[in-house]
Design a protein around this motif. Structure first.
Motif, mmCIF file in Angstrom:
data_model
loop_
_atom_site.group_PDB
_atom_site.id
_atom_site.type_symbol
_atom_site.label_atom_id
_atom_site.label_comp_id
_atom_site.label_asym_id
_atom_site.label_seq_id
_atom_site.Cartn_x
_atom_site.Cartn_y
_atom_site.Cartn_z
ATOM 1 N N LEU A 290 23.107 -5.058 -37.401
ATOM 2 C CA LEU A 290 23.521 -6.358 -36.899
ATOM 3 C C LEU A 290 23.514 -7.383 -38.026
ATOM 4 O O LEU A 290 22.523 -7.510 -38.753
ATOM 5 N N PHE A 291 24.596 -8.107 -38.175
ATOM 6 C CA PHE A 291 24.706 -9.163 -39.172
ATOM 7 C C PHE A 291 23.796 -10.317 -38.766
ATOM 8 O O PHE A 291 23.848 -10.791 -37.631
ATOM 9 N N GLY A 292 22.914 -10.745 -39.683
ATOM 10 C CA GLY A 292 21.956 -11.809 -39.380
ATOM 11 C C GLY A 292 22.619 -13.095 -38.935
ATOM 12 O O GLY A 292 22.125 -13.793 -38.051
ATOM 13 N N GLY A 293 23.756 -13.416 -39.533
ATOM 14 C CA GLY A 293 24.480 -14.628 -39.141
ATOM 15 C C GLY A 293 24.962 -14.581 -37.711
ATOM 16 O O GLY A 293 24.980 -15.593 -37.004
ATOM 17 N N ARG A 294 25.346 -13.405 -37.251
ATOM 18 C CA ARG A 294 25.788 -13.253 -35.853
ATOM 19 C C ARG A 294 24.610 -13.499 -34.910
ATOM 20 O O ARG A 294 24.743 -14.202 -33.918
ATOM 21 N N LEU A 295 23.446 -12.944 -35.252
ATOM 22 C CA LEU A 295 22.274 -13.152 -34.410
ATOM 23 C C LEU A 295 21.911 -14.640 -34.363
ATOM 24 O O LEU A 295 21.613 -15.172 -33.300
ATOM 25 N N LEU A 296 21.954 -15.310 -35.510
ATOM 26 C CA LEU A 296 21.643 -16.747 -35.517
ATOM 27 C C LEU A 296 22.661 -17.545 -34.712
ATOM 28 O O LEU A 296 22.311 -18.531 -34.055
ATOM 29 N N GLN A 297 23.918 -17.122 -34.728
ATOM 30 C CA GLN A 297 24.938 -17.763 -33.897
ATOM 31 C C GLN A 297 24.571 -17.623 -32.422
ATOM 32 O O GLN A 297 24.620 -18.592 -31.664
ATOM 33 N N ILE B 228 13.128 -18.624 -40.713
ATOM 34 C CA ILE B 228 13.810 -17.468 -40.148
ATOM 35 C C ILE B 228 13.360 -16.234 -40.910
ATOM 36 O O ILE B 228 13.502 -16.165 -42.134
ATOM 37 N N ASP B 229 12.792 -15.268 -40.195
ATOM 38 C CA ASP B 229 12.298 -14.051 -40.814
ATOM 39 C C ASP B 229 12.700 -12.877 -39.930
ATOM 40 O O ASP B 229 12.135 -12.684 -38.851
ATOM 41 N N PHE B 230 13.692 -12.113 -40.372
ATOM 42 C CA PHE B 230 14.131 -10.944 -39.613
ATOM 43 C C PHE B 230 13.104 -9.839 -39.826
ATOM 44 O O PHE B 230 12.880 -9.396 -40.949
ATOM 45 N N SER B 231 12.476 -9.396 -38.748
ATOM 46 C CA SER B 231 11.384 -8.435 -38.876
ATOM 47 C C SER B 231 11.772 -7.002 -38.530
ATOM 48 O O SER B 231 11.014 -6.079 -38.811
ATOM 49 N N ALA B 232 12.943 -6.798 -37.939
ATOM 50 C CA ALA B 232 13.422 -5.448 -37.636
ATOM 51 C C ALA B 232 14.940 -5.511 -37.523
ATOM 52 O O ALA B 232 15.511 -6.565 -37.267
ATOM 53 N N ARG B 233 15.559 -4.391 -37.705
ATOM 54 C CA ARG B 233 17.019 -4.345 -37.612
ATOM 55 C C ARG B 233 17.453 -3.974 -36.199
ATOM 56 O O ARG B 233 16.673 -3.428 -35.415
ATOM 57 N N ALA B 234 18.697 -4.269 -35.921
ATOM 58 C CA ALA B 234 19.325 -3.833 -34.680
ATOM 59 C C ALA B 234 20.609 -3.113 -35.071
ATOM 60 O O ALA B 234 21.302 -3.529 -36.003
ATOM 61 N N GLU C 81 17.225 -8.776 -26.280
ATOM 62 C CA GLU C 81 16.803 -9.794 -25.321
ATOM 63 C C GLU C 81 16.374 -11.024 -26.098
ATOM 64 O O GLU C 81 15.459 -10.948 -26.936
ATOM 65 N N LEU C 82 17.033 -12.142 -25.832
ATOM 66 C CA LEU C 82 16.692 -13.416 -26.438
ATOM 67 C C LEU C 82 15.930 -14.211 -25.392
ATOM 68 O O LEU C 82 16.480 -14.529 -24.334
ATOM 69 N N GLU C 83 14.667 -14.485 -25.650
ATOM 70 C CA GLU C 83 13.820 -15.191 -24.696
ATOM 71 C C GLU C 83 13.488 -16.582 -25.231
ATOM 72 O O GLU C 83 12.972 -16.724 -26.339
ATOM 73 N N TYR C 84 13.791 -17.590 -24.423
ATOM 74 C CA TYR C 84 13.559 -18.986 -24.799
ATOM 75 C C TYR C 84 12.476 -19.591 -23.921
ATOM 76 O O TYR C 84 12.392 -19.293 -22.740
ATOM 77 N N VAL D 124 15.985 -1.602 -26.790
ATOM 78 C CA VAL D 124 16.077 -0.153 -26.980
ATOM 79 C C VAL D 124 14.855 0.376 -27.721
ATOM 80 O O VAL D 124 14.253 1.371 -27.325
ATOM 81 N N THR D 125 14.456 -0.307 -28.800
ATOM 82 C CA THR D 125 13.344 0.171 -29.625
ATOM 83 C C THR D 125 12.020 -0.518 -29.298
ATOM 84 O O THR D 125 10.959 -0.032 -29.687
ATOM 85 N N GLY D 126 12.077 -1.669 -28.633
ATOM 86 C CA GLY D 126 10.875 -2.447 -28.347
ATOM 87 C C GLY D 126 10.419 -3.302 -29.517
ATOM 88 O O GLY D 126 9.432 -4.024 -29.419
ATOM 89 N N ALA D 127 11.130 -3.254 -30.631
ATOM 90 C CA ALA D 127 10.740 -4.002 -31.833
ATOM 91 C C ALA D 127 11.140 -5.469 -31.730
ATOM 92 O O ALA D 127 12.194 -5.799 -31.188
ATOM 93 N N GLU D 128 10.287 -6.324 -32.271
ATOM 94 C CA GLU D 128 10.638 -7.735 -32.399
ATOM 95 C C GLU D 128 11.592 -7.864 -33.578
ATOM 96 O O GLU D 128 11.285 -7.421 -34.678
ATOM 97 N N VAL D 129 12.753 -8.447 -33.334
ATOM 98 C CA VAL D 129 13.780 -8.583 -34.367
ATOM 99 C C VAL D 129 13.648 -9.915 -35.087
ATOM 100 O O VAL D 129 13.800 -10.008 -36.294
ATOM 101 N N LEU D 130 13.349 -10.969 -34.318
ATOM 102 C CA LEU D 130 13.295 -12.314 -34.877
ATOM 103 C C LEU D 130 12.498 -13.212 -33.947
ATOM 104 O O LEU D 130 12.583 -13.075 -32.724
ATOM 105 N N THR D 131 11.726 -14.112 -34.532
ATOM 106 C CA THR D 131 11.054 -15.145 -33.748
ATOM 107 C C THR D 131 11.279 -16.478 -34.442
ATOM 108 O O THR D 131 11.104 -16.580 -35.655
ATOM 109 N N LEU D 132 11.700 -17.453 -33.673
ATOM 110 C CA LEU D 132 11.817 -18.823 -34.159
ATOM 111 C C LEU D 132 10.803 -19.643 -33.381
ATOM 112 O O LEU D 132 10.922 -19.793 -32.161
ATOM 113 N N GLU D 133 9.802 -20.127 -34.068
ATOM 114 C CA GLU D 133 8.740 -20.895 -33.415
ATOM 115 C C GLU D 133 9.257 -22.220 -32.867
ATOM 116 O O GLU D 133 8.796 -22.680 -31.830
#
Length: 135
Positions: free
Chosen positions: A23-30, A57-63, A70-73, A93-102
């Motif tokens: 997954l392109f990081g810019g797409r996820l941020l969009q 912004i710290d990407f911690s796992a890939r997709a 799942e984006l949870e706000y 799918v993997t259960g991994a955290e991909v990104l967290t924005l505090e």
């Protein structure tokens, strides 16, 4: 403040991938910014909001292609002219955290783009604030 939680799911498709097949990081941020704006609009009751700040912004796992994210706000705080949200992205799918924005901060603005007091102090679960401004 009452507990507010907004979840949206995104499916990683071929057009969302970078040159490494992830997954392109810019797409996820969009996706994160667009959905956060929707949350801010429904909470503040105005479509006139702008993104003011995003925390580190710290990407911690890939997709990968086919993964479901799942984006949870959550609403963190209301300011006089702003709303502060948090966002956690998890790979369903993997259960991994991909990104967290505090912190993601949006500011309500007037026609000239200047900060405008919104008068909100508590989160709502519906879209009634947005509809109330029309009616």
């Amino acid at each position: 403040m009452s507990e507010y939680r907004h979840v949206v799911r995104k499916w990683v498709k071929p057009e969302d991938l970078n040159q490494h097949g992830a997954l392109f990081g810019g797409r996820l941020l969009q996706w994160v910014d667009e959905e956060a704006a929707i949350v801010a609009v429904t909470q503040l009751g105005t479509v006139d909001v702008v993104t003011r700040h995003m925390s580190a912004i710290d990407f911690s796992a890939r997709a990968d292609r086919g993964d479901l994210l799942e984006l949870e706000y959550r609403v963190f705080a209301f300011g006089r002219t702003s709303i502060t949200l948090s966002c956690r992205v998890e790979n369903a799918v993997t259960g991994a955290e991909v990104l967290t924005l505090e912190r993601i901060v949006f500011v309500a603005v007037d026609r000239e783009g200047l900060p405008l007091a919104h008068g909100r102090t508590e989160a709502t679960v519906g879209t009634e604030r947005l509809r109330a401004r029309i009616g």
